[in-house]
Design a protein around this motif. Structure first.
Motif, PDB file in Angstrom:
ATOM      1  N   LYS A  33       0.854  -1.188   0.000  1.00 41.23           N
ATOM      2  CA  LYS A  33       0.000   0.000   0.000  1.00 41.23           C
ATOM      3  C   LYS A  33       0.893   1.242   0.000  1.00 41.23           C
ATOM      4  CE  LYS A  33      -3.956  -2.154   0.576  1.00 41.23           C
ATOM      5  NZ  LYS A  33      -4.988  -2.189  -0.406  1.00 41.23           N
ATOM      6  N   PRO A  34       0.667   2.185  -0.925  1.00 39.92           N
ATOM      7  CA  PRO A  34       1.506   3.390  -0.976  1.00 39.92           C
ATOM      8  C   PRO A  34       1.163   4.360   0.156  1.00 39.92           C
ATOM      9  CG  PRO A  34      -0.230   3.545  -2.601  1.00 39.92           C
ATOM     10  CD  PRO A  34      -0.341   2.173  -1.980  1.00 39.92           C
ATOM     11  N   ASN A  35       2.065   5.297   0.388  1.00 42.55           N
ATOM     12  CA  ASN A  35       1.852   6.311   1.427  1.00 42.55           C
ATOM     13  C   ASN A  35       1.412   7.644   0.810  1.00 42.55           C
ATOM     14  OD1 ASN A  35       4.415   6.703   0.277  1.00 42.55           O
ATOM     15  ND2 ASN A  35       5.136   7.810   2.083  1.00 42.55           N
ATOM     16  N   PHE A  36       0.738   7.565  -0.328  1.00 40.31           N
ATOM     17  CA  PHE A  36       0.236   8.773  -0.973  1.00 40.31           C
ATOM     18  C   PHE A  36      -1.029   8.463  -1.761  1.00 40.31           C
ATOM     19  CE2 PHE A  36       3.119   6.703  -3.886  1.00 40.31           C
ATOM     20  CZ  PHE A  36       2.473   6.777  -5.108  1.00 40.31           C
ATOM     21  N   LEU A  37      -1.827   9.509  -1.982  1.00 39.02           N
ATOM     22  CA  LEU A  37      -3.011   9.410  -2.831  1.00 39.02           C
ATOM     23  C   LEU A  37      -3.058  10.643  -3.706  1.00 39.02           C
ATOM     24  CD1 LEU A  37      -5.789   8.148  -3.660  1.00 39.02           C
ATOM     25  CD2 LEU A  37      -6.802   9.595  -1.896  1.00 39.02           C
ATOM     26  N   VAL A  38      -3.062  10.433  -5.008  1.00 35.90           N
ATOM     27  CA  VAL A  38      -3.227  11.530  -5.953  1.00 35.90           C
ATOM     28  C   VAL A  38      -4.725  11.720  -6.166  1.00 35.90           C
ATOM     29  CG1 VAL A  38      -2.751  12.381  -8.279  1.00 35.90           C
ATOM     30  CG2 VAL A  38      -1.044  10.984  -7.090  1.00 35.90           C
ATOM     31  N   VAL A  39      -5.222  12.899  -5.779  1.00 33.94           N
ATOM     32  CA  VAL A  39      -6.647  13.193  -5.904  1.00 33.94           C
ATOM     33  C   VAL A  39      -6.878  13.888  -7.234  1.00 33.94           C
ATOM     34  CG1 VAL A  39      -8.602  14.438  -4.915  1.00 33.94           C
ATOM     35  CG2 VAL A  39      -6.924  13.355  -3.412  1.00 33.94           C
ATOM     36  N   GLU A  40      -7.730  13.264  -8.044  1.00 38.78           N
ATOM     37  CA  GLU A  40      -8.073  13.833  -9.350  1.00 38.78           C
ATOM     38  C   GLU A  40      -9.555  14.184  -9.348  1.00 38.78           C
ATOM     39  OE1 GLU A  40      -4.935  11.673 -12.218  1.00 38.78           O
ATOM     40  OE2 GLU A  40      -6.486  10.363 -11.404  1.00 38.78           O
ATOM     41  N   THR A  43     -11.861  11.344  -8.380  1.00 37.27           N
ATOM     42  CA  THR A  43     -11.633  10.661  -7.106  1.00 37.27           C
ATOM     43  C   THR A  43     -12.803  10.960  -6.172  1.00 37.27           C
ATOM     44  OG1 THR A  43      -9.246  10.949  -7.381  1.00 37.27           O
ATOM     45  CG2 THR A  43     -10.023  10.332  -5.190  1.00 37.27           C
ATOM     46  N   SER A  44     -13.411   9.914  -5.640  1.00 35.19           N
ATOM     47  CA  SER A  44     -14.584  10.112  -4.779  1.00 35.19           C
ATOM     48  C   SER A  44     -14.164  10.559  -3.380  1.00 35.19           C
ATOM     49  CB  SER A  44     -15.398   8.823  -4.682  1.00 35.19           C
ATOM     50  OG  SER A  44     -14.695   7.861  -3.928  1.00 35.19           O
ATOM     51  N   ILE A  48     -11.137   9.267  -0.697  1.00 38.01           N
ATOM     52  CA  ILE A  48     -10.238  10.165   0.028  1.00 38.01           C
ATOM     53  C   ILE A  48     -10.334   9.888   1.526  1.00 38.01           C
ATOM     54  CG2 ILE A  48      -9.749  12.581   0.603  1.00 38.01           C
ATOM     55  CD1 ILE A  48     -10.953  13.277  -2.204  1.00 38.01           C
ATOM     56  N   GLU A  49     -11.561   9.785   2.029  1.00 37.00           N
ATOM     57  CA  GLU A  49     -11.766   9.551   3.461  1.00 37.00           C
ATOM     58  C   GLU A  49     -11.223   8.189   3.882  1.00 37.00           C
ATOM     59  OE1 GLU A  49     -15.315   9.645   6.796  1.00 37.00           O
ATOM     60  OE2 GLU A  49     -15.734  10.371   4.775  1.00 37.00           O
ATOM     61  N   GLU A  50     -11.445   7.158   3.086  1.00 39.91           N
ATOM     62  CA  GLU A  50     -10.935   5.827   3.406  1.00 39.91           C
ATOM     63  C   GLU A  50      -9.405   5.809   3.426  1.00 39.91           C
ATOM     64  OE1 GLU A  50     -12.738   3.193   0.576  1.00 39.91           O
ATOM     65  OE2 GLU A  50     -14.671   3.220   1.613  1.00 39.91           O
ATOM     66  N   THR A  51      -8.788   6.508   2.481  1.00 39.06           N
ATOM     67  CA  THR A  51      -7.324   6.582   2.451  1.00 39.06           C
ATOM     68  C   THR A  51      -6.812   7.317   3.678  1.00 39.06           C
ATOM     69  OG1 THR A  51      -7.299   6.534   0.034  1.00 39.06           O
ATOM     70  CG2 THR A  51      -5.331   7.380   1.128  1.00 39.06           C
ATOM     71  N   ARG A  75     -13.521  17.254   6.185  1.00 41.95           N
ATOM     72  CA  ARG A  75     -13.282  18.016   7.419  1.00 41.95           C
ATOM     73  C   ARG A  75     -13.734  17.243   8.658  1.00 41.95           C
ATOM     74  NH1 ARG A  75      -9.672  20.910   8.500  1.00 41.95           N
ATOM     75  NH2 ARG A  75      -9.989  22.178   6.655  1.00 41.95           N
ATOM     76  N   HIS A  76     -14.873  16.553   8.572  1.00 41.48           N
ATOM     77  CA  HIS A  76     -15.376  15.811   9.735  1.00 41.48           C
ATOM     78  C   HIS A  76     -14.389  14.736  10.186  1.00 41.48           C
ATOM     79  CE1 HIS A  76     -16.639  13.519   6.215  1.00 41.48           C
ATOM     80  NE2 HIS A  76     -16.634  12.461   6.997  1.00 41.48           N
ATOM     81  N   ALA A  77     -13.745  14.074   9.256  1.00 46.20           N
ATOM     82  CA  ALA A  77     -12.778  13.024   9.607  1.00 46.20           C
ATOM     83  C   ALA A  77     -11.518  13.631  10.221  1.00 46.20           C
ATOM     84  CB  ALA A  77     -12.430  12.192   8.379  1.00 46.20           C
TER      85      ALA A  77
END
Length: 119
Positions: A33-40, A43-44, A48-51, A75-77
């Motif tokens: 599992k990578p330590n980054f997420l590219v948000v496009e 991207t739902s 984002i929240e799960e990552t 923001r809530h998370a």
């Protein structure tokens, strides 16, 4: 993990992630599992929240950097995260400047001190 430092994780737009990856932060854990997420654009918010939540429970991550405009989406998370490690830092992106009034972590830190503390 003894003897090793913790990783920096990044949730950001393509430019932000590319910059940090070129700086050498990219890693895969033992589960690949990578330590980054590219948000496009596609991207739902759920992804984002799960990552973000998966980064919170990984014991190899010490800091999570997230673009502020993406942090607004979850923001809530972010507000629910009360632990000091991993630290969550909101950063600007090329398209969206930093706005300190939106940074809930900074507001929380400011609440820890009074004007008397700085005299």
């Amino acid at each position: 993990m003894a003897g090793r430092g913790k990783l920096i994780a990044v949730i950001g737009d393509e430019d932000t992630c590319t910059g940090f990856l070129l700086g050498g932060i990219g890693e895969l854990n033992k589960n690949r599992k990578p330590n980054f997420l590219v948000v496009e654009k596609d991207t739902s918010i759920t992804e984002i929240e799960e990552t973000f939540k998966s980064f919170l429970v990984r014991n190899d991550i010490g800091i999570i950097l997230i673009n502020q405009f993406i942090a607004e989406m979850i923001r809530h998370a972010i507000d629910a995260h009360m632990q000091s490690i991993p630290a969550v830092l909101e950063i600007p992106s090329k398209e969206h400047p930093y706005d300190a009034s939106k940074d809930s972590i900074l507001r929380r830190a400011k609440g820890m001190f009074s004007a008397e503390d700085f005299r």
